[in-house]
Design a protein around this motif. Structure first.
Motif, PDB file in Angstrom:
ATOM      1  N   MET A 259       0.843  -1.190   0.000  1.00 59.87           N
ATOM      2  CA  MET A 259       0.000   0.000   0.000  1.00 59.87           C
ATOM      3  C   MET A 259       0.876   1.237   0.000  1.00 59.87           C
ATOM      4  SD  MET A 259      -2.437   1.433   3.096  1.00 59.87           S
ATOM      5  CE  MET A 259      -4.061   0.832   2.700  1.00 59.87           C
ATOM      6  N   VAL A 260       0.475   2.212  -0.802  1.00 57.37           N
ATOM      7  CA  VAL A 260       1.062   3.545  -0.753  1.00 57.37           C
ATOM      8  C   VAL A 260      -0.071   4.477  -0.341  1.00 57.37           C
ATOM      9  CG1 VAL A 260       2.231   5.364  -2.017  1.00 57.37           C
ATOM     10  CG2 VAL A 260       2.665   2.960  -2.609  1.00 57.37           C
ATOM     11  N   TYR A 261       0.121   5.205   0.758  1.00 61.31           N
ATOM     12  CA  TYR A 261      -0.954   6.078   1.211  1.00 61.31           C
ATOM     13  C   TYR A 261      -0.418   7.455   1.566  1.00 61.31           C
ATOM     14  CZ  TYR A 261       0.352   4.837   6.073  1.00 61.31           C
ATOM     15  OH  TYR A 261       1.013   4.640   7.266  1.00 61.31           O
ATOM     16  N   SER A 262      -1.326   8.427   1.549  1.00 64.18           N
ATOM     17  CA  SER A 262      -0.932   9.837   1.595  1.00 64.18           C
ATOM     18  C   SER A 262      -0.167  10.235   2.855  1.00 64.18           C
ATOM     19  CB  SER A 262      -2.160  10.721   1.412  1.00 64.18           C
ATOM     20  OG  SER A 262      -3.155  10.414   2.381  1.00 64.18           O
ATOM     21  N   ALA A 263      -0.593   9.782   4.018  1.00 64.76           N
ATOM     22  CA  ALA A 263       0.108  10.162   5.244  1.00 64.76           C
ATOM     23  C   ALA A 263       1.523   9.582   5.275  1.00 64.76           C
ATOM     24  CB  ALA A 263      -0.678   9.699   6.471  1.00 64.76           C
ATOM     25  N   GLN A 264       1.694   8.476   4.606  1.00 66.72           N
ATOM     26  CA  GLN A 264       3.005   7.817   4.537  1.00 66.72           C
ATOM     27  C   GLN A 264       3.983   8.619   3.689  1.00 66.72           C
ATOM     28  OE1 GLN A 264       3.063   4.450   1.811  1.00 66.72           O
ATOM     29  NE2 GLN A 264       4.107   3.210   3.342  1.00 66.72           N
ATOM     30  N   VAL A 265       3.492   9.205   2.594  1.00 71.76           N
ATOM     31  CA  VAL A 265       4.376   9.884   1.646  1.00 71.76           C
ATOM     32  C   VAL A 265       4.262  11.403   1.710  1.00 71.76           C
ATOM     33  CG1 VAL A 265       4.336   7.895   0.114  1.00 71.76           C
ATOM     34  CG2 VAL A 265       2.716   9.765  -0.288  1.00 71.76           C
ATOM     35  N   ALA A 266       3.446  11.909   2.657  1.00 67.51           N
ATOM     36  CA  ALA A 266       3.288  13.356   2.880  1.00 67.51           C
ATOM     37  C   ALA A 266       2.773  14.101   1.656  1.00 67.51           C
ATOM     38  CB  ALA A 266       4.600  13.968   3.363  1.00 67.51           C
ATOM     39  N   ALA A 267       1.931  13.421   0.879  1.00 64.55           N
ATOM     40  CA  ALA A 267       1.288  14.041  -0.284  1.00 64.55           C
ATOM     41  C   ALA A 267       0.050  13.229  -0.596  1.00 64.55           C
ATOM     42  CB  ALA A 267       2.221  14.064  -1.488  1.00 64.55           C
ATOM     43  N   GLN A 268      -0.967  13.891  -1.146  1.00 69.08           N
ATOM     44  CA  GLN A 268      -2.195  13.177  -1.453  1.00 69.08           C
ATOM     45  C   GLN A 268      -2.561  13.320  -2.927  1.00 69.08           C
ATOM     46  OE1 GLN A 268      -5.872  14.887   0.221  1.00 69.08           O
ATOM     47  NE2 GLN A 268      -4.706  16.684   0.801  1.00 69.08           N
ATOM     48  N   LYS A 269      -3.255  12.306  -3.436  1.00 67.22           N
ATOM     49  CA  LYS A 269      -3.809  12.439  -4.780  1.00 67.22           C
ATOM     50  C   LYS A 269      -4.752  13.636  -4.799  1.00 67.22           C
ATOM     51  CE  LYS A 269      -5.624   8.332  -4.552  1.00 67.22           C
ATOM     52  NZ  LYS A 269      -6.438   7.139  -4.891  1.00 67.22           N
ATOM     53  N   PRO A 270      -4.741  14.463  -5.828  1.00 69.50           N
ATOM     54  CA  PRO A 270      -4.032  14.293  -7.110  1.00 69.50           C
ATOM     55  C   PRO A 270      -2.682  15.011  -7.192  1.00 69.50           C
ATOM     56  CG  PRO A 270      -5.654  16.033  -7.328  1.00 69.50           C
ATOM     57  CD  PRO A 270      -5.752  15.546  -5.900  1.00 69.50           C
ATOM     58  N   GLN A 271      -2.010  15.250  -6.083  1.00 67.03           N
ATOM     59  CA  GLN A 271      -0.707  15.924  -6.142  1.00 67.03           C
ATOM     60  C   GLN A 271       0.328  15.044  -6.842  1.00 67.03           C
ATOM     61  OE1 GLN A 271      -0.057  16.592  -1.950  1.00 67.03           O
ATOM     62  NE2 GLN A 271      -1.216  18.505  -1.920  1.00 67.03           N
ATOM     63  N   ARG A 272       1.156  15.659  -7.664  1.00 60.95           N
ATOM     64  CA  ARG A 272       2.152  14.900  -8.419  1.00 60.95           C
ATOM     65  C   ARG A 272       3.107  14.151  -7.488  1.00 60.95           C
ATOM     66  NH1 ARG A 272       4.424  14.937 -13.613  1.00 60.95           N
ATOM     67  NH2 ARG A 272       6.047  13.336 -13.624  1.00 60.95           N
ATOM     68  N   ALA A 273       3.417  14.732  -6.345  1.00 64.18           N
ATOM     69  CA  ALA A 273       4.346  14.085  -5.422  1.00 64.18           C
ATOM     70  C   ALA A 273       3.839  12.715  -4.979  1.00 64.18           C
ATOM     71  CB  ALA A 273       4.589  14.977  -4.206  1.00 64.18           C
ATOM     72  N   PHE A 274       2.518  12.557  -4.870  1.00 63.17           N
ATOM     73  CA  PHE A 274       1.975  11.249  -4.496  1.00 63.17           C
ATOM     74  C   PHE A 274       2.315  10.212  -5.555  1.00 63.17           C
ATOM     75  CE2 PHE A 274      -1.056   7.842  -4.645  1.00 63.17           C
ATOM     76  CZ  PHE A 274      -1.264   7.506  -3.315  1.00 63.17           C
ATOM     77  N   PHE A 275       2.109  10.551  -6.809  1.00 63.21           N
ATOM     78  CA  PHE A 275       2.332   9.588  -7.887  1.00 63.21           C
ATOM     79  C   PHE A 275       3.813   9.255  -8.046  1.00 63.21           C
ATOM     80  CE2 PHE A 275      -1.708  11.633  -8.716  1.00 63.21           C
ATOM     81  CZ  PHE A 275      -2.522  10.545  -8.934  1.00 63.21           C
ATOM     82  N   ASP A 276       4.666  10.249  -7.867  1.00 62.52           N
ATOM     83  CA  ASP A 276       6.103   9.986  -7.933  1.00 62.52           C
ATOM     84  C   ASP A 276       6.539   9.047  -6.814  1.00 62.52           C
ATOM     85  OD1 ASP A 276       6.206  11.649 -10.123  1.00 62.52           O
ATOM     86  OD2 ASP A 276       6.996  13.375  -9.020  1.00 62.52           O
ATOM     87  N   ALA A 277       6.011   9.283  -5.602  1.00 67.89           N
ATOM     88  CA  ALA A 277       6.358   8.416  -4.471  1.00 67.89           C
ATOM     89  C   ALA A 277       5.826   7.004  -4.673  1.00 67.89           C
ATOM     90  CB  ALA A 277       5.814   9.009  -3.175  1.00 67.89           C
ATOM     91  N   ALA A 278       4.612   6.890  -5.208  1.00 69.64           N
ATOM     92  CA  ALA A 278       4.016   5.569  -5.433  1.00 69.64           C
ATOM     93  C   ALA A 278       4.807   4.787  -6.468  1.00 69.64           C
ATOM     94  CB  ALA A 278       2.566   5.725  -5.876  1.00 69.64           C
TER      95      ALA A 278
END
Length: 211
Positions: free
Chosen positions: A134-153
């Motif tokens: 699982m990749v989730y927003s609190a884990q990567v400090a960014a949420q969909k639809p922010q680009r940082a979320f997709f890069d981290a995922a």
């Protein structure tokens, strides 16, 4: 080449209350004495963006907010109520996930969640048995639809962006995934994941490349 599928959770795998699929908060005023409009104004509007990206702790914020909403409800009781009711799992979709993984496709959850519900989804609702991670927003400090979320995922999955397919019920997230170089599918409730992916030759492609 490591092809993989990224699945949204709420609105795709989990759809509201087990008994009728309605929002977990449908009867919250009757059950807990918490008015939905007050909950939005006092808790969600000022705090949720920080909670879901890991900048604030869910339990701490609820403990601070609940006295203004329902002085007799504890933060843990509120969380238990929320998580237990927001738990209608699409078992047919999970069965399709199991089949796709047998064919060699790697599957991750890609979702906007805070830490406590992320653990609840993976452990208590047992979604972890059907996916590779699982990749989730609190884990990567960014949420969909922010680009940082997709890069981290993408980094977490070990796959190149062009080898990732997002399935999500929110159009903005689908569009953001496409902008990040992923493939993306806008999910409609009742769809067949196998049919959608087979039409795009995702399952076959993953088998040819060994998953």
């Amino acid at each position: 080449m490591k092809r993989c599928l990224m699945l949204d959770v709420d609105g795709v795998i989990v759809n509201g209350r087990p008994e009728d699929g309605r929002s977990w908060a449908t009867d919250i005023e009757r059950d807990l004495g918490v008015a939905p409009d007050r909950l939005q104004a006092v808790f969600f509007a000022p705090h949720w963006a920080d909670i879901v990206t890991g900048r604030k702790n869910l339990l701490d914020v609820l403990e601070a907010c609940l006295p203004a909403l329902s002085p007799t409800v504890t933060a843990q009781a509120f969380i238990d109520y929320w998580f237990e009711r927001d738990s209608c799992v699409d078992e047919a979709l999970l069965a399709e996930c199991d089949e796709l993984r047998r064919r060699g496709l790697r599957i991750f959850l890609a979702t906007n969640q805070e830490h406590m519900r992320a653990r609840h989804l993976m452990d208590r609702l047992a979604l972890g048995k059907h996916v590779d991670g699982m990749v989730y927003s609190a884990q990567v400090a960014a949420q969909k639809p922010q680009r940082a979320f997709f890069d981290a995922a993408a980094m977490s999955s070990g796959s190149s962006p062009e080898d990732i397919v997002l399935v999500d019920d929110t159009k903005a997230n689908v569009e953001a995934a496409l902008e990040a170089g992923w493939q993306a599918i806008h999910w409609s409730k009742g769809s067949s994941l196998l049919d959608i992916l087979e039409n795009r030759q995702v399952g076959q492609a993953s088998s040819r490349h060994g998953g």
